[in-house]
Design a protein around this motif. Sequence first.
Motif, PDB file in Angstrom:
ATOM      1  N   PHE A  51     -20.104  18.774  14.514  1.00 41.69           N
ATOM      2  CA  PHE A  51     -18.952  18.397  15.181  1.00 41.69           C
ATOM      3  C   PHE A  51     -19.449  16.948  16.240  1.00 41.69           C
ATOM      4  CE2 PHE A  51     -17.525  22.430  14.299  1.00 41.69           C
ATOM      5  CZ  PHE A  51     -16.095  22.313  13.743  1.00 41.69           C
ATOM      6  N   ARG A  52     -20.795  17.112  16.624  1.00 48.23           N
ATOM      7  CA  ARG A  52     -21.263  16.013  17.300  1.00 48.23           C
ATOM      8  C   ARG A  52     -21.944  15.100  16.730  1.00 48.23           C
ATOM      9  NH1 ARG A  52     -23.893  20.576  20.124  1.00 48.23           N
ATOM     10  NH2 ARG A  52     -26.025  19.895  19.093  1.00 48.23           N
ATOM     11  N   GLU A  53     -22.403  15.070  15.562  1.00 48.83           N
ATOM     12  CA  GLU A  53     -22.919  14.269  14.649  1.00 48.83           C
ATOM     13  C   GLU A  53     -22.263  13.654  13.479  1.00 48.83           C
ATOM     14  OE1 GLU A  53     -27.006  14.881  13.864  1.00 48.83           O
ATOM     15  OE2 GLU A  53     -27.552  15.402  15.947  1.00 48.83           O
ATOM     16  N   ARG A  54     -20.929  13.692  13.690  1.00 46.15           N
ATOM     17  CA  ARG A  54     -20.054  13.151  12.771  1.00 46.15           C
ATOM     18  C   ARG A  54     -20.304  11.572  12.249  1.00 46.15           C
ATOM     19  NH1 ARG A  54     -13.975  15.143  13.129  1.00 46.15           N
ATOM     20  NH2 ARG A  54     -13.944  14.195  11.133  1.00 46.15           N
ATOM     21  N   GLU A  55     -20.672  10.900  13.141  1.00 44.33           N
ATOM     22  CA  GLU A  55     -20.710   9.628  12.973  1.00 44.33           C
ATOM     23  C   GLU A  55     -22.055   9.251  11.900  1.00 44.33           C
ATOM     24  OE1 GLU A  55     -21.324   5.090  15.172  1.00 44.33           O
ATOM     25  OE2 GLU A  55     -20.866   7.066  16.325  1.00 44.33           O
ATOM     26  N   SER A  56     -23.091   9.977  12.389  1.00 49.11           N
ATOM     27  CA  SER A  56     -24.480   9.949  11.560  1.00 49.11           C
ATOM     28  C   SER A  56     -24.355  10.424  10.365  1.00 49.11           C
ATOM     29  CB  SER A  56     -25.475  10.712  12.390  1.00 49.11           C
ATOM     30  OG  SER A  56     -25.190  11.981  12.690  1.00 49.11           O
ATOM     31  N   ALA A  68     -22.689   8.028   8.133  1.00 48.63           N
ATOM     32  CA  ALA A  68     -23.748   6.997   7.785  1.00 48.63           C
ATOM     33  C   ALA A  68     -24.587   7.379   6.739  1.00 48.63           C
ATOM     34  CB  ALA A  68     -24.213   6.597   8.994  1.00 48.63           C
ATOM     35  N   SER A  69     -25.194   8.808   6.845  1.00 45.74           N
ATOM     36  CA  SER A  69     -25.912   9.215   5.894  1.00 45.74           C
ATOM     37  C   SER A  69     -25.180   9.154   4.440  1.00 45.74           C
ATOM     38  CB  SER A  69     -26.459  10.686   6.122  1.00 45.74           C
ATOM     39  OG  SER A  69     -26.948  10.442   7.618  1.00 45.74           O
ATOM     40  N   ILE A  70     -23.942   9.728   4.404  1.00 43.70           N
ATOM     41  CA  ILE A  70     -23.399   9.904   3.132  1.00 43.70           C
ATOM     42  C   ILE A  70     -23.342   8.592   2.683  1.00 43.70           C
ATOM     43  CG2 ILE A  70     -21.142  10.579   2.073  1.00 43.70           C
ATOM     44  CD1 ILE A  70     -20.937  12.731   3.871  1.00 43.70           C
ATOM     45  N   ILE A 103     -21.191  -0.800  -7.711  1.00 46.79           N
ATOM     46  CA  ILE A 103     -20.116  -0.390  -6.733  1.00 46.79           C
ATOM     47  C   ILE A 103     -20.795  -0.308  -5.340  1.00 46.79           C
ATOM     48  CG2 ILE A 103     -18.582   1.311  -6.070  1.00 46.79           C
ATOM     49  CD1 ILE A 103     -18.358   2.009  -8.988  1.00 46.79           C
ATOM     50  N   ARG A 104     -20.184  -0.852  -4.431  1.00 44.09           N
ATOM     51  CA  ARG A 104     -20.710  -0.800  -2.978  1.00 44.09           C
ATOM     52  C   ARG A 104     -19.850   0.174  -2.236  1.00 44.09           C
ATOM     53  NH1 ARG A 104     -24.528  -2.790   0.090  1.00 44.09           N
ATOM     54  NH2 ARG A 104     -24.080  -2.935   2.429  1.00 44.09           N
ATOM     55  N   CYS A 105     -20.313   1.108  -1.422  1.00 42.49           N
ATOM     56  CA  CYS A 105     -19.490   2.244  -0.463  1.00 42.49           C
ATOM     57  C   CYS A 105     -19.584   1.517   0.965  1.00 42.49           C
ATOM     58  CB  CYS A 105     -20.028   3.449  -0.553  1.00 42.49           C
ATOM     59  SG  CYS A 105     -19.294   4.664   0.485  1.00 42.49           S
ATOM     60  N   LEU A 106     -18.333   1.172   1.175  1.00 47.36           N
ATOM     61  CA  LEU A 106     -18.343   0.439   2.588  1.00 47.36           C
ATOM     62  C   LEU A 106     -18.428   1.432   3.669  1.00 47.36           C
ATOM     63  CD1 LEU A 106     -15.333  -2.197   1.590  1.00 47.36           C
ATOM     64  CD2 LEU A 106     -17.992  -2.521   1.612  1.00 47.36           C
ATOM     65  N   ARG A 107     -17.599   2.525   3.660  1.00 49.54           N
ATOM     66  CA  ARG A 107     -17.557   3.535   4.550  1.00 49.54           C
ATOM     67  C   ARG A 107     -16.898   5.007   4.141  1.00 49.54           C
ATOM     68  NH1 ARG A 107     -13.990  -0.254   5.751  1.00 49.54           N
ATOM     69  NH2 ARG A 107     -11.839   0.217   5.990  1.00 49.54           N
ATOM     70  N   TYR A 108     -17.408   5.807   4.859  1.00 52.87           N
ATOM     71  CA  TYR A 108     -17.013   7.272   4.385  1.00 52.87           C
ATOM     72  C   TYR A 108     -16.549   7.980   5.768  1.00 52.87           C
ATOM     73  CZ  TYR A 108     -16.779  11.759   2.929  1.00 52.87           C
ATOM     74  OH  TYR A 108     -16.254  13.169   2.472  1.00 52.87           O
ATOM     75  N   GLU A 109     -15.280   8.448   5.843  1.00 50.04           N
ATOM     76  CA  GLU A 109     -14.972   9.337   6.892  1.00 50.04           C
ATOM     77  C   GLU A 109     -14.269  10.621   6.668  1.00 50.04           C
ATOM     78  OE1 GLU A 109     -14.774   7.807   9.855  1.00 50.04           O
ATOM     79  OE2 GLU A 109     -15.318   5.675   9.333  1.00 50.04           O
ATOM     80  N   ILE A 110     -14.776  11.502   7.577  1.00 58.78           N
ATOM     81  CA  ILE A 110     -14.470  13.111   7.216  1.00 58.78           C
ATOM     82  C   ILE A 110     -13.201  13.199   8.063  1.00 58.78           C
ATOM     83  CG2 ILE A 110     -15.054  15.212   7.864  1.00 58.78           C
ATOM     84  CD1 ILE A 110     -18.062  14.654   7.855  1.00 58.78           C
TER      85      ILE A 110
END
Length: 356
Positions: A147-152, A155-157, A170-177
């Motif tokens: 819960f504290r490191e959702r941003e990191s 970024a890792s994914i 293919i380039r992944c731009l961002r991933y959001e939970i």
Amino acid sequence: MLARAARGTGALLLRSSVQASGRAPRRASSGLPRNTVVLFVPQQEAWVVERMGRFHRILEPGLNILIPVLDRIRYVQSLKEIVINVPEQSAVTLDNVTLQIDGVLYLRIMDPYKASYGVEDPEYAVTQLAQTTMRSELGKLSLDKVFRERESLNASIVAAINQAADCWGIRCLRYEIKDIHVPPRVKESMQMQVEAERRKRATVLESEGTRESAINVAEGKKQAQILASEAEKAEQINQAAGEASAVLAKAKAKAEAIRILAAALTQHNGDAAASLTVAEQYVSAFSKLAKDSNTILLPSNPGDVTSMVAQAMGVYGALTKAPVPGSQDSVSSGSSRDVQGTDASLDEEFDRVKLS
């Protein structure tokens, strides 16, 4: 016009097949535009053309001309940013807590050739890669850090997907939970932990407030005592200075009075005046004996004032006969005057007062 209508119909069939299968969209061969010699490619699309079954070229947006029968449009790739909903899946954290987690993936096709020939279905492959990467990254974190490191974590994914999908164009731009679902029991324990942590912080803050208050009160008392002692010290110094000044002033006044009295005694008839003053002080002191104390000292004959005055004058005469060091005028005047004549004149004066 016919080509666009055929492509639109193929797109509808593709969406219906995707909804039915639940997988990422795939390019169906039935939805591809036909070779009508003159073709108009829309903006932000790339049409991959094969000539006699072999890659020939990629059509750019605008007017394009193909050879019938020989050229065939094999793939249609969209160059826009694609949003893929990653289905909910279960993952186990480092502290063995099972979570249900889903997300949203944003990607774009950078190389239409690699996206067409590098993988069968690029969108489906990226979705599966995102799911496996997410499970792998969650296994490295504990429940609190998820819960504290959702941003990191996001970024890792993204970094893991881009490293694997580079050969796919293919380039992944961002991933959001989107959502993280915790088991009910774990959720209750987390709420209890949060409440306990808040009570702990409240207790710590209250104790710190009490400590600060006690320190402030003690500091105030200390400062008050210091100021009071400094004030008392200053008062004692001022009082001592005042007393010293008063003693000095009294000493100076007494010395001045003695000098004036000594100068007056050197004048004409100074001894007679001094004798009269001593007699008056003797009578006044004798009159106050009964008033100031219970012990009364009386002469042998209290009714004989003449004898008392004569006794006082005798004391004064004895004092005046002694020479005063450093005073020549006093010695000369003491040797030349007749003390007995002075006593006689004083006796006559007191007799006249007695008779009156």
